[in-house]
Design an enzyme around this catalytic site. Structure first.
Site, PDB file in Angstrom:
ATOM      1  NE  ARG A 140      21.782  55.927  41.843  1.00 17.49           N
ATOM      2  CZ  ARG A 140      21.426  56.339  42.953  1.00 17.49           C
ATOM      3  NH1 ARG A 140      21.282  55.661  44.188  1.00 17.49           N
ATOM      4  NH2 ARG A 140      21.530  57.673  43.464  1.00 17.49           N
ATOM      5  CE1 TYR A 171      34.360  37.833  27.591  1.00 17.23           C
ATOM      6  CE2 TYR A 171      34.732  39.093  29.595  1.00 17.23           C
ATOM      7  CZ  TYR A 171      34.480  39.181  28.261  1.00 17.23           C
ATOM      8  OH  TYR A 171      34.365  40.077  27.556  1.00 17.23           O
ATOM      9  CG  ASP A 194      29.896  34.208  33.238  1.00 16.97           C
ATOM     10  OD1 ASP A 194      29.057  33.993  32.523  1.00 16.97           O
ATOM     11  OD2 ASP A 194      30.906  35.092  33.051  1.00 16.97           O
TER      12      ASP A 194
HETATM   13  C1  LIG Z   1      30.921  38.961  27.491  1.00 17.32           C
HETATM   14  C2  LIG Z   1      31.104  37.985  28.743  1.00 17.32           C
HETATM   15  C3  LIG Z   1      31.226  38.834  30.002  1.00 17.32           C
HETATM   16  C4  LIG Z   1      31.244  40.317  29.966  1.00 17.32           C
HETATM   17  O1  LIG Z   1      29.897  40.615  29.553  1.00 17.32           O
HETATM   18  P1  LIG Z   1      29.779  42.297  29.053  1.00 17.32           P
HETATM   19  O2  LIG Z   1      28.266  42.339  28.855  1.00 17.32           O
HETATM   20  O3  LIG Z   1      30.502  42.388  27.878  1.00 17.32           O
HETATM   21  O4  LIG Z   1      30.150  43.079  30.283  1.00 17.32           O
HETATM   22  C5  LIG Z   1      31.395  38.008  31.036  1.00 17.32           C
HETATM   23  N1  LIG Z   1      31.353  36.762  30.956  1.00 17.32           N
HETATM   24  C6  LIG Z   1      31.359  35.766  29.719  1.00 17.32           C
HETATM   25  C7  LIG Z   1      31.369  34.498  29.861  1.00 17.32           C
HETATM   26  C8  LIG Z   1      31.325  36.700  28.687  1.00 17.32           C
HETATM   27  O5  LIG Z   1      31.118  36.027  27.580  1.00 17.32           O
END
Ligand SMILES: *Cc1c(COP(=O)(O)O)cnc(C)c1O
Length: 388
Positions: A51, A103, A176
């Protein structure tokens, strides 16, 4: 780890791993182990429990950090687990300014998990409103995506970072970077403090793994994220870490082709009689084209468009005729996917709210894969035929 070469392309191939110290293996072994043998209590080779740390995961974490131009990377069991860790970085309920085009999973986490805990969120509709809300609220955190989902709006990362810092020197800017990947844009070099990824998408790139990452170049934030990763424990296993690193090895080649194919498709759709509007930052007609050109190397693999016949029925006709594009959620894999935001990824929005945001019934989002561009255009062309 010191990196070989000066180019992003070389880093994609080499970052994070320089041969196995025991065997010389050019790929990191998948270290299927939960624990590590110690010579004497507390005397070990840097690993105690998986972990806290695993060599396969570490290779991936180091590679993603390198590609983002930062020193620290942390992998999580999903993009959402990575985002969740960042939300807990300050040990207090945060005041967060974000964007309306967020998102959906992030929006749900903010509204249904963190708002009940005393966090506050504001969502701006466009770039100028975003800057105004930041000036007014002086938030602890600004959370942005660029390009956004599904309308591929572009947020000026440098301007957001500058404005945030001006009104609150302690304020954190989080980007992001899932849609762009570090191949197209490096938010930390544009002033962001933290980058998060759903590596599930382009980084892993083959629709075979769910994984997330947090990247930062700040020592204190890195220490906090490492603490949260170990304390809360949302880590990926070694096999998923391996698959993601395996994907990263070809990121530069895949992205080049995703962008090239997406541009061909965007231009084709743009002159098609059955299509009302095309959203692609590479088109000069796109609102965010100038900023995209400034902060991105190319325009990405996602293309969204609205049918002239803006109805569920027309969209159904299009989807039912597709041969190569597969109807599926998610994005960023080698294979082309088509998605119907109104019914699939954005169905949780009330209809009026959804339409107000431009997510109408005839809106279609494509994750353009790395197949032959002519084959993809032919597929879309025949699927649109009855609608022209
Ligand atoms: C898919 C996505 C997420 C979430 O990610 P997961 O791997 O599905 O948990 C977050 N931000 C964006 C822009 C995404 O496309």
């Amino acid at each position: 780890m010191s990196q070989k070469g000066k180019s992003f392309d070389t880093w994609c191939v080499h970052a994070g791993w320089d041969g196995d110290p025991c065997t010389g293996a050019v790929n990191p072994p998948v270290y299927f182990t939960s624990t590590y043998k110690q010579e004497a209590p507390g005397k070990h080779k840097g690993y105690e429990y998986s972990r806290t740390g695993n060599p396969t995961r570490h290779a991936l974490e180091s590679a993603i950090a390198t590609l983002e131009g930062a020193r620290f990377g942390y992998a999580f069991a999903s993009g959402m687990a990575a985002i969740d860790a960042v939300m807990r970085i300050m040990d207090k309920p945060l005041r967060v300014v974000s964007i309306a085009d967020l998102y959906g999973g992030t929006f749900r986490l903010f509204e249904r998990v963190y708002r009940p805990l005393g966090y506050e969120f504001w969502y701006a509709e466009n770039n100028s409103e975003l800057l105004q809300v930041i000036e007014k609220k002086k938030p602890d955190m600004v959370w942005i995506e660029s390009p956004t989902n599904p309308l591929l709006s572009i947020v000026d990362i440098e301007e957001v970072a500058h404005t945030t810092r001006k009104v609150n020197p302690e304020g954190l800017v989080v980007v992001d970077n899932t849609f762009a990947t570090p191949y197209l844009q490096k938010p930390i070099s544009l002033g962001a403090d933290i980058v998060v990824h759903s590596a599930t998408k382009y980084l892993a790139g083959h629709s075979d793994v769910v994984l997330g990452a947090v990247v930062t170049d700040d020592d204190a934030m890195a220490e906090k994220i490492a603490f949260l990763q170990n304390a809360a424990g949302g880590v990926p296993g070694p096999m998923d870490s391996y698959l993601t690193l395996r994907g990263v090895r070809t990121l530069h080649l895949r992205m080049e082709r995703h962008c090239k194919n997406a541009m061909v498709i965007a231009e084709f759709l743009n002159s098609h009689p059955a299509v009302q509007t095309v959203y692609y930052p590479g088109l000069p007609s796109h609102e965010g084209h100038t900023i995209a050109t400034k902060q991105m190397r190319n325009y990405g693999g996602m293309v969204t468009f609205r049918l002239k016949d803006d109805t569920l029925d027309a969209a159904q006709v299009f989807f039912s005729r597709l041969q190569i594009f597969q109807l599926a959620e998610s994005l960023g894999g080698v294979e082309s996917l088509a998605n119907h935001p109104a019914v699939m990824t954005h169905a949780s929005f009330p209809r009026e709210e959804r339409i107000k945001r431009g997510i109408t019934d005839g809106l279609i989002r494509l994750s353009v894969g790395i197949e032959d561009a002519e084959d993809l255009v032919a597929d879309i062309s025949q699927a649109l035929e009855p609608l022209a």
